[in-house]
Write a protein that holds these residues in place. Structure first.
Motif, mmCIF file in Angstrom:
data_model
loop_
_atom_site.group_PDB
_atom_site.id
_atom_site.type_symbol
_atom_site.label_atom_id
_atom_site.label_comp_id
_atom_site.label_asym_id
_atom_site.label_seq_id
_atom_site.Cartn_x
_atom_site.Cartn_y
_atom_site.Cartn_z
ATOM 1 N N VAL A 195 0.820 -1.215 0.000
ATOM 2 C CA VAL A 195 0.000 0.000 0.000
ATOM 3 C C VAL A 195 0.856 1.268 0.000
ATOM 4 N N LYS A 196 2.009 1.244 0.621
ATOM 5 C CA LYS A 196 2.830 2.453 0.709
ATOM 6 C C LYS A 196 3.930 2.513 -0.340
ATOM 7 N N ASP A 197 3.855 1.624 -1.293
ATOM 8 C CA ASP A 197 4.939 1.508 -2.278
ATOM 9 C C ASP A 197 4.412 1.741 -3.687
ATOM 10 N N ILE A 198 4.987 2.703 -4.401
ATOM 11 C CA ILE A 198 4.621 2.991 -5.788
ATOM 12 C C ILE A 198 5.915 3.119 -6.583
ATOM 13 N N ASN A 199 5.966 2.456 -7.740
ATOM 14 C CA ASN A 199 7.174 2.489 -8.561
ATOM 15 C C ASN A 199 6.823 2.726 -10.014
ATOM 16 N N LYS A 200 7.660 3.513 -10.686
ATOM 17 C CA LYS A 200 7.455 3.723 -12.113
ATOM 18 C C LYS A 200 7.939 2.517 -12.900
ATOM 19 N N GLY A 201 7.213 2.255 -13.973
ATOM 20 C CA GLY A 201 7.623 1.211 -14.884
ATOM 21 C C GLY A 201 8.283 1.792 -16.113
ATOM 22 N N GLU A 202 8.234 1.048 -17.182
ATOM 23 C CA GLU A 202 8.913 1.438 -18.425
ATOM 24 C C GLU A 202 8.324 2.691 -19.057
ATOM 25 N N ILE A 203 6.997 2.893 -18.943
ATOM 26 C CA ILE A 203 6.334 3.960 -19.686
ATOM 27 C C ILE A 203 5.383 4.748 -18.792
ATOM 28 N N SER A 204 5.891 5.356 -17.735
ATOM 29 C CA SER A 204 5.027 6.024 -16.758
ATOM 30 C C SER A 204 4.638 7.454 -17.138
#
Lengths: 114, 113
Positions: free
Chosen positions: B52-61
């Motif tokens: 819930v507290k973790d957000i990460n960008k991927g290849e095409i954010s």
């Protein structure tokens, strides 16, 4: 003009024959590989996986072969059935990369002729 | 009932509009993902969240944002939609113990005119 990659590679096989779908990967650090099946109008579905310490893994009617020397992965489907018609994707994950963060290939469309 | 659901299933919107795609799961997984699929290009990762507290960008954010409102919910927003965001969008979940085995929703077909 057409975009590169717009058309999927297609494999057409006769019902009952064996199918072999190939995939090349580029990241030498990848140590885990997965095959997914995507039927028309649906999301991808996990089929089988293999870790880099193995060369071969078998499931029900499917076998995955891994050749690390040439960075090649294949999915073999025995006695192909009409229900196997779908797009098949290979995916890879690199050790040390975000666990579960997969890189998908572009897919191969399998058509099964009755 | 489906384990991973997405709403809406189809959406047509105009350039410049804000739109949110929602994903819910009943699998109890911690990890959730948003992908887009374009013809002949496979699946590309937009954002992912391992809890819930973790957000990460991927290849095409670029052009997208996400919110993880709860363990079971992960939404994707297009702040100002543009036509090249027309695509099929998939949400997926996974169990941290099962590396690579992701469960996908049915997809949302988005058209930006």
């Amino acid at each position: 003009g057409e975009s590169v990659g717009l058309h999927l590679p297609t494999l057409s096989v006769q019902e009952g024959d064996n199918s072999i779908i190939n995939c090349a990967y580029s990241n030498s650090a990848s140590d885990y590989f997965i095959w997914y099946k995507q039927e028309s109008g649906k999301g991808p579905q996990f089929i089988i996986d293999i870790r880099s310490n193995m060369d071969k893994r078998q499931g029900q009617r499917v076998t995955v072969l891994l050749n690390k020397t040439v960075k090649h992965l294949s999915l073999q489907i025995a006695a192909t059935q009409p229900g196997d018609s779908a797009v098949y994707f290979c995916a890879e994950n690199a050790h040390g990369g975000s666990q579960g963060n997969l890189i998908f290939g572009k897919g191969t469309k399998l058509s099964v002729k009755p | 009932d489906a384990d991973v659901t997405q709403t809406p299933r189809n959406r047509i919107t105009k350039t410049g509009k804000r739109i949110m795609l929602e994903c819910s799961q009943t699998k109890g997984h911690d990890r959730m993902y948003w992908y887009r699929q374009d013809p002949g290009l496979g699946l590309r990762l937009i954002y992912y969240s391992f809890d819930v507290k973790d957000i990460n960008k991927g290849e095409i954010s670029d052009g997208y944002s996400v919110s993880r409102q709860a363990q079971a919910k992960f939404s994707l927003s297009l702040e100002s939609a543009i036509p090249n965001q027309t695509a099929l969008y998939f949400c997926a979940t996974s169990d941290a113990r099962l590396r690579g085995e992701q469960y996908f929703g049915p997809g949302t077909r988005l058209t930006v005119t």
